[in-house]
Design a protein around this motif. Structure first.
Motif, PDB file in Angstrom:
ATOM      1  N   GLN A 100       0.843  -1.187   0.000  1.00  0.00           N
ATOM      2  CA  GLN A 100       0.000   0.000   0.000  1.00  0.00           C
ATOM      3  C   GLN A 100       0.885   1.245   0.000  1.00  0.00           C
ATOM      4  O   GLN A 100       1.798   1.366   0.821  1.00  0.00           O
ATOM      5  CB  GLN A 100      -0.925   0.011   1.220  1.00  0.00           C
ATOM      6  N   VAL A 129      -6.315  -1.939  -6.215  1.00  0.00           N
ATOM      7  CA  VAL A 129      -7.345  -0.953  -5.883  1.00  0.00           C
ATOM      8  C   VAL A 129      -6.708   0.429  -5.822  1.00  0.00           C
ATOM      9  O   VAL A 129      -5.653   0.609  -5.189  1.00  0.00           O
ATOM     10  CB  VAL A 129      -8.028  -1.276  -4.539  1.00  0.00           C
ATOM     11  N   SER A 151      -7.636   4.412  -4.796  1.00  0.00           N
ATOM     12  CA  SER A 151      -8.595   5.259  -4.092  1.00  0.00           C
ATOM     13  C   SER A 151      -8.094   6.693  -4.090  1.00  0.00           C
ATOM     14  O   SER A 151      -6.887   6.934  -3.944  1.00  0.00           O
ATOM     15  CB  SER A 151      -8.786   4.786  -2.642  1.00  0.00           C
ATOM     16  N   SER A 152      -9.038   7.623  -4.238  1.00  0.00           N
ATOM     17  CA  SER A 152      -8.635   9.027  -4.265  1.00  0.00           C
ATOM     18  C   SER A 152      -9.817   9.923  -3.928  1.00  0.00           C
ATOM     19  O   SER A 152     -10.940   9.652  -4.352  1.00  0.00           O
ATOM     20  CB  SER A 152      -8.106   9.400  -5.654  1.00  0.00           C
ATOM     21  N   SER A 183     -15.421  10.829  -3.170  1.00  0.00           N
ATOM     22  CA  SER A 183     -14.183  10.109  -3.444  1.00  0.00           C
ATOM     23  C   SER A 183     -14.474   8.959  -4.400  1.00  0.00           C
ATOM     24  O   SER A 183     -15.633   8.688  -4.739  1.00  0.00           O
ATOM     25  CB  SER A 183     -13.541   9.597  -2.145  1.00  0.00           C
ATOM     26  N   ASN A 238     -13.248   4.810  -5.457  1.00  0.00           N
ATOM     27  CA  ASN A 238     -12.496   3.571  -5.271  1.00  0.00           C
ATOM     28  C   ASN A 238     -12.720   2.726  -6.519  1.00  0.00           C
ATOM     29  O   ASN A 238     -13.865   2.414  -6.868  1.00  0.00           O
ATOM     30  CB  ASN A 238     -12.982   2.794  -4.042  1.00  0.00           C
ATOM     31  N   SER A 273     -23.379   5.515  -1.382  1.00  0.00           N
ATOM     32  CA  SER A 273     -22.302   4.862  -2.121  1.00  0.00           C
ATOM     33  C   SER A 273     -22.868   4.092  -3.309  1.00  0.00           C
ATOM     34  O   SER A 273     -23.175   2.901  -3.213  1.00  0.00           O
ATOM     35  CB  SER A 273     -21.518   3.908  -1.210  1.00  0.00           C
ATOM     36  N   TRP A 303     -22.367   2.014  -6.703  1.00  0.00           N
ATOM     37  CA  TRP A 303     -21.249   1.164  -7.107  1.00  0.00           C
ATOM     38  C   TRP A 303     -21.636   0.274  -8.263  1.00  0.00           C
ATOM     39  O   TRP A 303     -22.815   0.073  -8.558  1.00  0.00           O
ATOM     40  CB  TRP A 303     -20.759   0.319  -5.933  1.00  0.00           C
TER      41      TRP A 303
END
Length: 463
Positions: free
Chosen positions: A101, A145, A147-148, A156, A158, A199, A201
């Motif tokens: 990570q 993955v 993420s930002s 954000s 993912n 969320s 998705w």
């Protein structure tokens, strides 16, 4: 399960944090699967078993923007078998986490690559995803993955790729290329506003014709796909899912939760296709400081009477879902071997719960009552059993339910902190099935069905 870091080992340019947990417990379980037999009725389960699991997690941290996580475990195994046999003739130590990570230099973009826990969004009232869950970090997949943040603390992203399996590894079995992988691409966009979390998705999967799904097969396929292979089937079959999870706190002290997902496959043959939907919702009252009462409900599309048009249930990959830790569902019980493993797809139901009951210092309890009703056609299940080898294969009595069949489950669970890091767990449960049909599951199984009782007692140590 919460982790508590207590050890830091200094090395040149590196910190190593070590955390872990161990649980040891005994289970008294009568009439697992409502019969006391295994799923296909060929073995009888022991009434009393003693179980143990231990895990270690190492975080190798070069600096705040770069680290590697390694998790090792001996997963739940009963005493006297495998690793926990006298003189340990068989040792089963496995890596359950192994991922890198890091943040891309001079940005807030976080990259996570390796064998890691990945989950699709699901409101916390139902523990984890009905489609793809990480089971509190205990259920991993090989993935990349990214993420930002996109807009301050509001929006954000993912996004990632995972390879669930590659049956033949780096080389196929001969010189002809064959699709033997199951890959998926996913994205979710967490939105956080005052009092609202949303969320949306989506996930797209590609399933190779020669991929050996093993334990994932029953959740992804239709009964019609068990019929003799047909050369007209696609080499690479697309799957897709779209959903959203919502948590609403603007009605404080009430918290409202809701989830919706639709998923489908696009096989060349109609009989091999699977597509359906699932929705859940819950309301919890947080105004008491001594408990949290809640009401939970869900509904999922069920099978019709025909195999020719495939399955009408939601396809799932690695599910872990349950309302308020209901004994009927395999979800977030502190102990394993602790539920009736009901499949929520193809059902409708509700649950009532009193969570976080705390009248005595260091003691927390939970009381949950749930009812589940079948949404699947009796004729559809009967035909599915006929082509898949009978009860315990593709479908199991008490785990999948026909219209007219019901389940009732009650569990009363207690957790007492003996020390800050040591918890005494007592989990009790009762389940009863009603209306199991002779002409669906067979007279032998339906007439053997009875109430199930469970009592699990053990300790969990985190360090």
């Amino acid at each position: 399960m919460a982790w508590l870091a207590v050890t830091t080992v200094s090395a040149p340019c590196m910190d190593v944090n070590i955390v872990g947990d161990g649980r040891i417990y005994g289970n008294f379980f009568i009439n697992h699967n409502y019969t006391g037999w295994n799923e296909d009725g060929t073995q009888t389960e022991d009434t009393v078993n003693f179980w143990q699991r231990f895990r270690l997690r190492f975080d190798f941290k070069a600096h705040e923007n770069l680290s590697f996580r390694l998790g090792m475990r001996v997963d739940d195994e009963n005493w006297g078998h495998g690793t926990f046999t006298a003189d340990a003739p068989e040792v089963s130590i496995e890596a359950y986490l192994a991922y890198l990570q890091f943040k891309w230099p001079d940005t807030d973009i976080l990259v996570t690559a390796g064998y890691q826990p990945v989950s699709m969004p699901q409101s916390e009232a139902f523990y984890d995803s009905v489609v793809m869950a990480n089971d509190d970090g205990d259920q991993s997949t090989a993935a990349l993955v990214i993420s930002s943040p996109l807009w301050e603390d509001v929006l954000s992203i993912n996004a990632g790729f995972t390879r669930f399996l590659d049956t033949n590894g780096a080389f196929d079995t001969d010189t002809t290329q064959v699709g033997d992988e199951f890959d998926a691409y996913f994205m979710n966009l967490p939105i956080a506003l005052e009092g609202i979390k949303l969320s949306p998705w989506g996930m797209v999967g590609i399933l190779g014709k020669a991929a050996d799904l093993d334990d994932m097969r029953n959740g992804l396929t239709s009964a019609g796909s068990f019929l003799p292979p047909n050369s007209r089937e696609y080499n690479q079959t697309p799957y897709w899912w779209a959903g959203a999870s919502m948590e609403l706190e603007v009605l404080d002290p009430f918290k409202v939760y809701a989830d919706f997902v639709y998923g489908a496959s696009a096989n060349a043959l109609d009989s091999s296709r699977r597509g359906g939907w699932f929705v859940d919702a819950a309301v919890e009252y947080t105004g008491f400081d001594f408990m949290t009462p809640g009401v939970y409900a869900w509904m999922g599309s069920g099978e019709n009477a025909s195999l020719a048009d495939g399955s009408e249930r939601l396809p799932v990959v690695m599910p872990k879902w349950g309302p308020a830790t209901s004994f009927l569902f395999d979800c977030d019980q502190a102990l394993s071997d602790a539920s009736m493993e009901t499949d929520p797809t193809g059902t409708i139901g509700f649950a009532l719960a009193l969570k976080d009951i705390s009248f005595i210092e260091d003691l927390t309890s939970r009381l949950t009552f749930a009812m589940v009703f079948g949404q699947n056609s009796s004729a559809g299940i009967r035909r599915a059993l006929a082509v898949t080898g009978g009860n315990g294969g593709y479908m199991t009595m008490g785990q999948q339910l026909a219209v007219g069949e019901q389940l009732v489950g009650v569990n009363f669970d207690h957790y007492y902190d003996l020390y800050e890091n040591l918890t005494l767990n007592l989990e009790t449960g009762f389940a009863q099935g009603f209306g199991f049909q002779n002409n669906v599951w067979g007279r032998r199984f339906a007439e053997a069905a009875g109430p199930a009782w469970k009592c699990g007692l053990g300790v969990t140590y985190t360090f």
